[in-house]
Design an enzyme around this catalytic site. Structure first.
Site, mmCIF file in Angstrom:
data_model
loop_
_atom_site.group_PDB
_atom_site.id
_atom_site.type_symbol
_atom_site.label_atom_id
_atom_site.label_comp_id
_atom_site.label_asym_id
_atom_site.label_seq_id
_atom_site.Cartn_x
_atom_site.Cartn_y
_atom_site.Cartn_z
ATOM 1 N N LYS A 85 -30.103 -23.489 1.746
ATOM 2 C CA LYS A 85 -29.245 -22.344 2.076
ATOM 3 C C LYS A 85 -28.617 -21.768 0.806
ATOM 4 C CE LYS A 85 -26.463 -22.603 5.646
ATOM 5 N NZ LYS A 85 -25.278 -22.956 6.488
ATOM 6 N N LEU A 98 -12.331 -14.512 14.072
ATOM 7 C CA LEU A 98 -13.462 -13.604 13.881
ATOM 8 C C LEU A 98 -14.348 -13.578 15.111
ATOM 9 C CD1 LEU A 98 -14.494 -14.624 10.253
ATOM 10 C CD2 LEU A 98 -12.734 -12.992 10.990
ATOM 11 N N GLU A 108 -18.052 -12.772 16.412
ATOM 12 C CA GLU A 108 -19.406 -12.523 15.923
ATOM 13 C C GLU A 108 -19.842 -11.126 16.367
ATOM 14 O OE1 GLU A 108 -22.429 -15.520 16.219
ATOM 15 O OE2 GLU A 108 -20.935 -17.101 16.397
ATOM 16 N N PHE A 119 -11.864 -7.878 27.460
ATOM 17 C CA PHE A 119 -12.312 -9.117 28.098
ATOM 18 C C PHE A 119 -12.216 -9.067 29.624
ATOM 19 C CE2 PHE A 119 -11.799 -10.296 23.753
ATOM 20 C CZ PHE A 119 -12.785 -11.250 23.531
ATOM 21 N N CYS A 178 -18.063 -20.795 20.448
ATOM 22 C CA CYS A 178 -16.600 -20.950 20.425
ATOM 23 C C CYS A 178 -15.994 -21.231 21.796
ATOM 24 C CB CYS A 178 -15.963 -19.699 19.826
ATOM 25 S SG CYS A 178 -16.325 -19.480 18.072
#
Length: 433
Positions: free
Chosen positions: A35, A153, A155, A249, A260
């Site tokens: 990576k 955060l 995604e 939401f 998450c």
């Protein structure tokens, strides 16, 4: 300032790139040499809008560096952010082995005062454990401070969330550490919430659990709407206009997934059970509704197609949400495998999720299509599992010409029911009629 990010996953790369973007000098460390080599070569191993652009620009400006050496990172930086994986164990607790390993390596590398920041999502009192580990392996007794600085955060819009956060939480009992953290975040012009470490750690789990609660709540309301021929979107609009609640939401669908929400809710439940001695019954119900939402939706497909065996079904979507290539705990993947388990012939397309899906073999017998229309070729039904904007833009006339029969099952309420039906489709969504 000079910063080190240990862990170059989604959170680590976005955080490092955005810190560099506002002028800090950042070294991102990862124990995966492949990576690191990719990043040094300008190749980004994940998809996140704007991230590749930020990494390349700041690497070229000599503000962003990559290494596999924790020692190099600790030597070079004043503040060290830990953003390593914290996967869920089968007992509902979080596996903190990567956090503990990072703490040990930091301790062995310490030569001068450093601030160690837990940015990974961790259970309450993890900061205390990290401090204990550093003390244990810090033979020279070099001074350090622990800070909890949870990330918020999302995604798909993580770069925007990082550069324009709605809040920054800093948990610490050290004024010296708080002053350094305030200096780091000064370019972001966002109010800071200063707390103790334990409160900061709890904020992340409490926030994500509440958002998941809103999703399960509206999915249950959607079932009530279907039973009474009401429109869940109108109901959600009416609820969301209350500024105490808000509209975010409250979109009905086939349930939440990703790396998450499922993990954070399970962890929060485990914390309550083990530290308070009683279950968080409300969150267990949130889990139950989410776990049954997909089966509730698939039952609609069975009700129309009768038998799934041998039926060619197109599925649009693999990722758990749009604008990411993340397929971890994706409800779309679960849906496809449920169809496959009933011997349906599945043709799938996703703008960003197919490469990882092929590499990991998560939908082993599905055919990967080259476009949404290619996936629909000869299909007797279309299922929308991820709400990519690209799917809403597909021409319905051409879609109908590609399909053998004309049933659409919209698991994300992406399309307009009246428009779809004008083209002769049978259309089924979640909580709408």
């Amino acid at each position: 300032m000079k910063l080190c990010i240990i862990g170059s996953g989604h959170v680590g790369l976005v955080t490092g790139a955005c810190f560099a973007e506002v002028g800090h000098h950042v070294i991102c460390v990862d124990n995966d040499q492949h990576k690191v080599d990719m990043l040094v070569a300008g190749k980004v191993p994940i998809y996140e809008p704007r991230l590749e652009e930020l990494i390349r620009r700041n690497a070229a400006a000599k503000r962003l560096f990559f290494s596999s050496s924790v020692k190099c990172g600790v030597d070079a930086a004043e503040v060290i952010f830990v953003t390593v994986p914290t996967p869920l164990r089968t007992d509902g607790n979080v596996d903190l082995s990567c956090v503990e390993e990072a703490a040990c390596e930091i301790a062995l590398a310490l030569r001068a005062y450093r601030v160690v920041v837990d940015k990974s999502t961790v259970p309450v009192k993890t900061g205390e454990k990290v401090a204990e580990i550093i003390h244990r392996y810090n033979a020279a007794d070099i001074p350090f401070d622990i800070v909890s600085n949870p990330e918020f955060l999302r995604e798909g819009c993580a770069v925007r969330d990082s550069l324009h956060p709605d809040r920054i939480v800093i948990g610490s009992s050290s004024q010296r550490a708080i002053a350094l953290m305030e200096k780091i975040y000064e370019p972001f012009s966002t109010p800071l919430l200063i707390t103790d470490v334990n409160s900061a750690e709890l904020i992340k789990h409490a926030a994500n659990s509440f958002l998941a609660l809103k999703i399960s709540y509206i999915n249950m309301v959607a079932r009530i709407c279907e039973a009474n021929k009401a429109d869940v979107e109108k109901v959600a609009d009416g609820i969301g206009l209350d500024k105490r609640i808000g509209r975010d939401f409250l979109d009905a669908g086939i349930g939440y997934g990703g790396s998450c929400f499922p993990k954070d809710i399970a962890t929060f439940i485990a914390i309550c059970q083990q530290q308070l001695g009683e279950p968080f019954a409300l969150l267990k119900e949130v889990q139950r509704i989410n776990d049954t939402q997909l089966e509730y939706f698939v039952s609609k497909i069975r009700g129309v197609l009768r038998v799934l065996e041998g039926k060619k079904i197109a599925v649009w979507g693999l990722t758990f949400k749009p604008d990411t290539d993340d397929i971890r705990n994706s409800v779309a993947v679960d849906l496809i495998n449920l169809l496959i388990s009933e011997r349906a012939i599945v043709q799938v397309y996703d703008p960003k999720g197919m490469k990882k899906s092929k590499e990991l073999g998560v939908v082993p017998t599905a055919r990967f299509a080259s476009s949404p229309l290619d996936a629909a070729q000869g299909a007797e039904a279309l299922v929308i599992a991820t709400e990519w904007k690209e799917f809403a833009a597909v021409g319905l006339r051409e879609l109908k010409a590609r399909m053998q029969a004309w049933s659409i099952f919209d698991g994300r309420n992406l399309l307009n029911p009246s428009v779809v039906r004008q083209f002769g489709f049978s259309y089924y969504s979640v909580g709408r009629f």
